[in-house]
Design a protein around this motif. Structure first.
Motif, PDB file in Angstrom:
ATOM      1  N   ALA A 194     -36.063   5.768  -6.786  1.00 46.69           N
ATOM      2  CA  ALA A 194     -34.920   5.846  -6.019  1.00 46.69           C
ATOM      3  C   ALA A 194     -33.683   5.215  -6.540  1.00 46.69           C
ATOM      4  O   ALA A 194     -32.754   4.718  -5.781  1.00 46.69           O
ATOM      5  CB  ALA A 194     -35.126   5.177  -4.360  1.00 46.69           C
ATOM      6  N   THR A 215     -31.375   9.413  -7.598  1.00 47.77           N
ATOM      7  CA  THR A 215     -30.281   9.214  -6.594  1.00 47.77           C
ATOM      8  C   THR A 215     -29.243  10.362  -7.206  1.00 47.77           C
ATOM      9  O   THR A 215     -28.843  11.116  -6.264  1.00 47.77           O
ATOM     10  CB  THR A 215     -29.772   8.072  -6.445  1.00 47.77           C
ATOM     11  N   GLU A 261     -27.318  16.026   1.145  1.00 49.33           N
ATOM     12  CA  GLU A 261     -27.899  15.538   2.570  1.00 49.33           C
ATOM     13  C   GLU A 261     -29.025  14.518   2.655  1.00 49.33           C
ATOM     14  O   GLU A 261     -29.442  13.982   3.766  1.00 49.33           O
ATOM     15  CB  GLU A 261     -28.007  16.769   3.381  1.00 49.33           C
ATOM     16  N   LEU A 262     -29.959  14.548   1.454  1.00 46.28           N
ATOM     17  CA  LEU A 262     -31.154  13.850   1.670  1.00 46.28           C
ATOM     18  C   LEU A 262     -30.873  12.389   1.059  1.00 46.28           C
ATOM     19  O   LEU A 262     -31.723  11.531   1.148  1.00 46.28           O
ATOM     20  CB  LEU A 262     -32.196  14.449   0.576  1.00 46.28           C
ATOM     21  N   VAL A 263     -29.649  12.099   0.651  1.00 45.85           N
ATOM     22  CA  VAL A 263     -29.257  10.591   0.374  1.00 45.85           C
ATOM     23  C   VAL A 263     -28.797   9.825   1.531  1.00 45.85           C
ATOM     24  O   VAL A 263     -27.915  10.147   2.036  1.00 45.85           O
ATOM     25  CB  VAL A 263     -28.279  10.554  -0.785  1.00 45.85           C
ATOM     26  N   ARG A 264     -29.492   8.799   1.755  1.00 46.26           N
ATOM     27  CA  ARG A 264     -29.302   8.157   2.885  1.00 46.26           C
ATOM     28  C   ARG A 264     -27.983   7.140   2.765  1.00 46.26           C
ATOM     29  O   ARG A 264     -27.637   6.674   1.661  1.00 46.26           O
ATOM     30  CB  ARG A 264     -30.543   6.896   3.310  1.00 46.26           C
ATOM     31  N   ASP A 265     -27.211   7.035   3.848  1.00 53.25           N
ATOM     32  CA  ASP A 265     -25.973   6.175   3.848  1.00 53.25           C
ATOM     33  C   ASP A 265     -26.378   4.577   3.330  1.00 53.25           C
ATOM     34  O   ASP A 265     -27.609   4.384   3.715  1.00 53.25           O
ATOM     35  CB  ASP A 265     -25.233   6.101   5.118  1.00 53.25           C
ATOM     36  N   GLY A 266     -25.751   4.202   2.539  1.00 51.69           N
ATOM     37  CA  GLY A 266     -26.123   2.576   2.054  1.00 51.69           C
ATOM     38  C   GLY A 266     -26.731   2.588   0.906  1.00 51.69           C
ATOM     39  O   GLY A 266     -26.779   1.463   0.539  1.00 51.69           O
ATOM     40  N   ASN A 267     -26.789   3.828   0.201  1.00 48.93           N
ATOM     41  CA  ASN A 267     -27.530   3.500  -1.078  1.00 48.93           C
ATOM     42  C   ASN A 267     -26.808   3.048  -2.062  1.00 48.93           C
ATOM     43  O   ASN A 267     -27.244   2.362  -3.164  1.00 48.93           O
ATOM     44  CB  ASN A 267     -27.735   5.139  -1.683  1.00 48.93           C
ATOM     45  N   ALA A 296     -28.136  -0.707  -2.184  1.00 47.45           N
ATOM     46  CA  ALA A 296     -29.583  -0.676  -2.078  1.00 47.45           C
ATOM     47  C   ALA A 296     -30.157  -1.341  -3.512  1.00 47.45           C
ATOM     48  O   ALA A 296     -31.219  -0.912  -3.523  1.00 47.45           O
ATOM     49  CB  ALA A 296     -30.011   0.692  -1.611  1.00 47.45           C
ATOM     50  N   SER A 304     -38.018  -2.115   0.698  1.00 47.28           N
ATOM     51  CA  SER A 304     -37.196  -0.795   0.836  1.00 47.28           C
ATOM     52  C   SER A 304     -37.720   0.584   0.178  1.00 47.28           C
ATOM     53  O   SER A 304     -37.133   1.497   0.516  1.00 47.28           O
ATOM     54  CB  SER A 304     -35.689  -0.871   0.589  1.00 47.28           C
TER      55      SER A 304
END
Length: 91
Positions: A11, A16, A25-31, A34, A55
């Motif tokens: 990740a 990423t 759309e598969l990448v979470r907010d906040g990456n 992280a 995480s």
């Protein structure tokens, strides 16, 4: 890429970047916040990733871009073509 193979385990920058290009759309907010280096991981194979990251991230997703993902996929595609040819995939 900024990360090396050891630092960019899961990740991180490479994975990423690929997702930002192929399936954003598969990448979470906040990456971008992280990043987690994971430190030395001498028992990774016996303890698993959970011993080194809460995480699931071991790498630097903040370095990721869709452009890098596109370049990585193009490089992998080009490199893999020779392997397929050696197996006679074009016959």
């Amino acid at each position: 890429m900024i990360s090396d193979r050891r630092a960019d385990m899961h990740a991180g920058e490479i994975e990423t970047s690929i997702l930002l290009h192929a399936a954003p759309e598969l990448v979470r907010d906040g990456n971008a916040n992280a990043d987690h280096g994971g430190g030395p991981r001498p028992f990774l194979l016996v303890q698993g990733m959970g011993a080194y990251t809460a995480s699931g991230v071991i790498g630097f997703p903040s370095f990721a871009t869709a452009g890098k993902g596109k370049a990585v996929l193009a490089s992998l595609t080009g490199s893999f073509a020779g392997h397929l040819e050696s197996l006679g995939a074009n016959d």
